[in-house]
Design an enzyme around this catalytic site. Structure first.
Site, PDB file in Angstrom:
ATOM      1  N   ASN A  11       0.855  -1.182   0.000  1.00  0.00           N
ATOM      2  CA  ASN A  11       0.000   0.000   0.000  1.00  0.00           C
ATOM      3  C   ASN A  11       0.896   1.239   0.000  1.00  0.00           C
ATOM      4  OD1 ASN A  11      -1.886   1.983   0.429  1.00  0.00           O
ATOM      5  ND2 ASN A  11      -2.469   1.301   2.488  1.00  0.00           N
ATOM      6  N   LYS A  13      -0.079   4.246  -0.290  1.00  0.00           N
ATOM      7  CA  LYS A  13      -0.792   5.405   0.288  1.00  0.00           C
ATOM      8  C   LYS A  13      -0.574   6.638  -0.606  1.00  0.00           C
ATOM      9  CE  LYS A  13      -0.262   3.141   4.669  1.00  0.00           C
ATOM     10  NZ  LYS A  13      -0.284   3.179   6.107  1.00  0.00           N
ATOM     11  N   HIS A  96      -9.755   0.807   4.330  1.00  0.00           N
ATOM     12  CA  HIS A  96      -8.498   1.042   5.057  1.00  0.00           C
ATOM     13  C   HIS A  96      -8.760   2.010   6.210  1.00  0.00           C
ATOM     14  CE1 HIS A  96      -4.453   2.312   6.062  1.00  0.00           C
ATOM     15  NE2 HIS A  96      -4.047   1.177   5.518  1.00  0.00           N
ATOM     16  N   GLU A  98      -7.166   4.418   7.394  1.00  0.00           N
ATOM     17  CA  GLU A  98      -6.915   5.846   7.148  1.00  0.00           C
ATOM     18  C   GLU A  98      -8.093   6.482   6.406  1.00  0.00           C
ATOM     19  OE1 GLU A  98      -3.097   5.291   5.329  1.00  0.00           O
ATOM     20  OE2 GLU A  98      -2.282   4.762   7.291  1.00  0.00           O
ATOM     21  N   GLU A 168      -5.674  -5.479   9.879  1.00  0.00           N
ATOM     22  CA  GLU A 168      -4.679  -4.447  10.164  1.00  0.00           C
ATOM     23  C   GLU A 168      -5.071  -3.705  11.445  1.00  0.00           C
ATOM     24  OE1 GLU A 168      -2.363  -3.081   6.486  1.00  0.00           O
ATOM     25  OE2 GLU A 168      -4.206  -1.933   6.549  1.00  0.00           O
ATOM     26  N   GLY A 174       1.952   1.884  10.730  1.00  0.00           N
ATOM     27  CA  GLY A 174       2.933   2.963  10.699  1.00  0.00           C
ATOM     28  C   GLY A 174       3.556   3.278  12.044  1.00  0.00           C
ATOM     29  N   SER A 214       3.054  -2.465  10.232  1.00  0.00           N
ATOM     30  CA  SER A 214       4.480  -2.387  10.603  1.00  0.00           C
ATOM     31  C   SER A 214       5.299  -3.613  10.198  1.00  0.00           C
ATOM     32  CB  SER A 214       4.633  -2.113  12.102  1.00  0.00           C
ATOM     33  OG  SER A 214       4.216  -0.789  12.383  1.00  0.00           O
TER      34      SER A 214
HETATM   35  P1  PGA Z   1       2.539   0.074   7.550  1.00  0.00           P
HETATM   36  O1  PGA Z   1       1.131   0.260   6.847  1.00  0.00           O
HETATM   37  O2  PGA Z   1       3.164  -1.174   6.968  1.00  0.00           O
HETATM   38  O3  PGA Z   1       3.305   1.305   7.231  1.00  0.00           O
HETATM   39  O4  PGA Z   1       2.292  -0.106   9.020  1.00  0.00           O
HETATM   40  C1  PGA Z   1       0.289  -0.811   6.557  1.00  0.00           C
HETATM   41  C2  PGA Z   1      -0.988  -0.317   5.928  1.00  0.00           C
HETATM   42  O5  PGA Z   1      -1.498   0.740   6.309  1.00  0.00           O
HETATM   43  O6  PGA Z   1      -1.544  -0.965   5.032  1.00  0.00           O
END
Ligand code: PGA
Length: 253
Positions: A11, A13, A96, A98, A168, A174, A214
């Site tokens: 991803n 983003k 997701h 976010e 997730e 993150g 992460s």
């Molecule tokens: P990350 O993000 O690996 O940076 O924790 C995962 C995601 O949001 O899909």
């Protein structure tokens, strides 16, 4: 022993301009020609044209990070499932955390998006996961149950093979903190239990479950010990060619 080819998804983003996307894909594609796993890159819309062109006839697939729940209409700034389909996109990431947080996407909206995307023939990666507060209040199962029940409400069984669920935990995204294998295994079982209450046993067998949050080149080997794992969703580390290649190598070995 049965061999499982785990799905490797990335991803991006809101990162990578079209030029940067071009560079990253060029670097990746020559190094993954022998990889049997499905590698899906969820790229920004603006990168898709160049990305789909460059990945044609390779084992890299391009997915969208979102889509609208209508195929056309007065929805300024939105992109529809059939627009994605026309340029050769086969996957869309929906729900997701976010988007739930910053774009006010509710389970009801996600449900509408899923239904339209599936009807258009897209494969859906549905993201679910609890917040730190849910975890502290011990309502993880309830939270994930509501997310799945609402997201897949009235989705016909015939479409289930086109659905992948990505677990997730919001607190792991993150943050550098990640879920333990025990936590992931227990949530995967909860997800299967929820699905079993909604659909037939044979239909849910086709649903794959990924972990995301992460993941990096160091901790990936640990996650690979999870028997029920069908794949991974990588955020930040997928933007760094060398790190992402290390992750791909670990998963595909
Ligand atoms: P990350 O993000 O690996 O940076 O924790 C995962 C995601 O949001 O899909």
């Amino acid at each position: 022993m049965e061999e499982k080819n785990l799905i490797i998804s990335a991803n991006w983003k809101m990162n990578k301009t079209p030029k940067e996307a071009e560079n990253l894909i060029e670097e990746l594609k020559s190094k993954v020609t022998k990889v049997k796993n499905e590698i899906i890159i969820f790229a920004p819309f603006i990168d898709m044209h160049v990305a789909t062109k460059l990945t044609k006839d390779t084992n890299l697939k391009i997915g969208a990070q979102n889509c609208h729940f209508e195929n056309f209409g007065a929805y300024t700034g939105e992109i529809s499932p059939n627009m994605l389909k026309e340029i050769g996109i086969k996957y869309v990431l929906l729900g997701h955390s976010e988007r739930r947080l910053y774009c006010n996407e509710t389970d009801e909206i996600i449900n509408k998006k899923i239904k339209t995307a599936l009807k258009e023939g897209l494969k859906v990666i549905l993201c679910v996961g609890e917040s730190l507060q849910d975890k502290n209040f011990n309502v993880v199962e309830e939270k994930i149950s509501v997310q799945i029940k609402k997201a897949l409400y009235m989705v016909e069984e015939k479409y289930l093979e086109k659905i992948i669920i990505a677990y997730e935990p919001v607190w792991a995204i993150g943050s550098g903190v990640y879920a333990s294998n025990e936590e992931i295994t227990s949530i995967f079982r909860i997800i299967k239990k929820i699905l079993l209450n909604m659909f037939s046993t044979s239909a849910i067998q086709k649903i794959k479950i990924l972990y995301g949050g992460s993941i990096n080149a160091q901790n990936i080997k640990n996650f690979l010990k999870i028997k029920e794992l069908d794949g991974i969703l990588v955020g930040g580390e997928s933007l760094k060619t060398e790190e992402f290649l290390k992750i791909i190598k670990s998963v595909s070995n």
